[in-house]
Design an enzyme around this catalytic site. Structure first.
Site, PDB file in Angstrom:
ATOM      1  N   CYS A  64       0.811  -1.225   0.000  1.00 13.07           N
ATOM      2  CA  CYS A  64       0.000   0.000   0.000  1.00 13.07           C
ATOM      3  C   CYS A  64       0.845   1.276   0.000  1.00 13.07           C
ATOM      4  O   CYS A  64       0.324   2.358  -0.235  1.00 13.07           O
ATOM      5  CB  CYS A  64      -0.964   0.003   1.186  1.00 13.07           C
ATOM      6  SG  CYS A  64      -0.184   0.249   2.801  1.00 13.07           S
ATOM      7  N   HIS A 101      -1.952  11.433  15.328  1.00 17.69           N
ATOM      8  CA  HIS A 101      -2.551  10.719  14.201  1.00 17.69           C
ATOM      9  C   HIS A 101      -1.495   9.743  13.692  1.00 17.69           C
ATOM     10  O   HIS A 101      -0.354  10.123  13.430  1.00 17.69           O
ATOM     11  CB  HIS A 101      -2.941  11.696  13.087  1.00 17.69           C
ATOM     12  CG  HIS A 101      -3.355  11.015  11.830  1.00 17.69           C
ATOM     13  ND1 HIS A 101      -4.557  10.348  11.703  1.00 17.69           N
ATOM     14  CD2 HIS A 101      -2.720  10.868  10.640  1.00 17.69           C
ATOM     15  CE1 HIS A 101      -4.645   9.837  10.486  1.00 17.69           C
ATOM     16  NE2 HIS A 101      -3.533  10.139   9.817  1.00 17.69           N
ATOM     17  N   HIS A 104      -4.594   4.677   9.479  1.00 21.50           N
ATOM     18  CA  HIS A 104      -5.922   4.077   9.448  1.00 21.50           C
ATOM     19  C   HIS A 104      -5.804   2.556   9.530  1.00 21.50           C
ATOM     20  O   HIS A 104      -4.752   1.993   9.229  1.00 21.50           O
ATOM     21  CB  HIS A 104      -6.653   4.469   8.154  1.00 21.50           C
ATOM     22  CG  HIS A 104      -6.982   5.919   8.107  1.00 21.50           C
ATOM     23  ND1 HIS A 104      -6.093   6.871   7.648  1.00 21.50           N
ATOM     24  CD2 HIS A 104      -8.092   6.591   8.481  1.00 21.50           C
ATOM     25  CE1 HIS A 104      -6.654   8.070   7.739  1.00 21.50           C
ATOM     26  NE2 HIS A 104      -7.867   7.924   8.231  1.00 21.50           N
ATOM     27  N   ASP A 108      -8.551  -5.564   5.404  1.00 19.83           N
ATOM     28  CA  ASP A 108      -8.028  -6.344   4.280  1.00 19.83           C
ATOM     29  C   ASP A 108      -6.620  -6.883   4.532  1.00 19.83           C
ATOM     30  O   ASP A 108      -5.858  -7.100   3.614  1.00 19.83           O
ATOM     31  CB  ASP A 108      -8.049  -5.509   2.992  1.00 19.83           C
ATOM     32  CG  ASP A 108      -7.199  -4.247   3.086  1.00 19.83           C
ATOM     33  OD1 ASP A 108      -6.577  -3.994   4.147  1.00 19.83           O
ATOM     34  OD2 ASP A 108      -7.150  -3.492   2.092  1.00 19.83           O
ATOM     35  N   ARG A 117      -5.312  -4.621   8.672  1.00 21.46           N
ATOM     36  CA  ARG A 117      -4.118  -3.939   8.148  1.00 21.46           C
ATOM     37  C   ARG A 117      -4.077  -2.544   8.757  1.00 21.46           C
ATOM     38  O   ARG A 117      -4.842  -1.670   8.386  1.00 21.46           O
ATOM     39  CB  ARG A 117      -4.148  -3.843   6.628  1.00 21.46           C
ATOM     40  CG  ARG A 117      -3.009  -2.989   6.061  1.00 21.46           C
ATOM     41  CD  ARG A 117      -2.980  -2.982   4.538  1.00 21.46           C
ATOM     42  NE  ARG A 117      -4.230  -2.570   3.927  1.00 21.46           N
ATOM     43  CZ  ARG A 117      -4.494  -1.335   3.484  1.00 21.46           C
ATOM     44  NH1 ARG A 117      -3.590  -0.383   3.570  1.00 21.46           N
ATOM     45  NH2 ARG A 117      -5.668  -1.065   2.939  1.00 21.46           N
ATOM     46  N   CYS A 119      -2.436   0.614   8.602  1.00 21.51           N
ATOM     47  CA  CYS A 119      -1.668   1.348   7.600  1.00 21.51           C
ATOM     48  C   CYS A 119      -1.177   2.629   8.283  1.00 21.51           C
ATOM     49  O   CYS A 119      -1.962   3.543   8.541  1.00 21.51           O
ATOM     50  CB  CYS A 119      -2.594   1.645   6.426  1.00 21.51           C
ATOM     51  SG  CYS A 119      -1.817   2.492   5.067  1.00 21.51           S
TER      52      CYS A 119
END
Length: 149
Positions: A64, A101, A104, A108, A117, A119
């Site tokens: 990704c 932050h 996310h 998947d 996952r 990310c």
């Protein structure tokens, strides 16, 4: 348990990208993060608070463009919130005490490892090598780190 806080002294030393990602809920460009291809054994901690977030043994190559993990090292240090920004419905991941932050979480990930996952932006993380974990106060997580190099 160590005390983790949103440290204004640390925030003042963040690079512009680290500040943008952690304090303004930004996202680094895919494929550019300094920890994306890190394969060393250790843990990933919040760059602001030092909270332990992810173990190298839970990192995987998702393709990704950001570091991906199957689960947090301890769920208590990660908060998840509904995010409807940018015309999408996602689940935002933030550090509990640092309120940074991180990225996310998506459903998947590898099915055989829970299907999630995480990310995560490299700019929100500091990597602590296995050899330094004890001296930096993360010794209790050594059993969650394997030699992945």
């Amino acid at each position: 348990m160590s005390e983790y806080t949103k440290n204004p002294d640390v925030i003042a030393t963040l690079s512009p990208e680290e500040f943008y990602v952690t304090q303004e809920s930004g996202t680094e460009r895919p494929g550019t993060g300094k920890l994306l291809n890190n394969k060393e054994p250790g843990i990933y901690v919040d760059i602001v608070s030092g909270e332990p977030l992810f173990a190298s043994s839970d990192k995987f190559e998702s393709g990704c463009g950001w570091p991906s993990f199957t689960k947090p090292i301890e769920a208590v240090y990660v908060d998840e919130f509904r995010d409807v920004s940018h015309g999408m419905i996602r689940t935002e991941v933030r550090s509990k005490h640092g309120d940074s932050h991180l990225g996310h979480v998506f459903p998947d990930g590898p099915k055989d490892r829970g299907g999630l996952r995480y990310c995560i932006n490299s700019a929100s993380l500091r990597f602590v090598h296995r050899d330094d974990m004890e001296s930096e106060g993360y010794g209790k997580y050594l059993d969650q780190v394997e030699d992945v190099a």
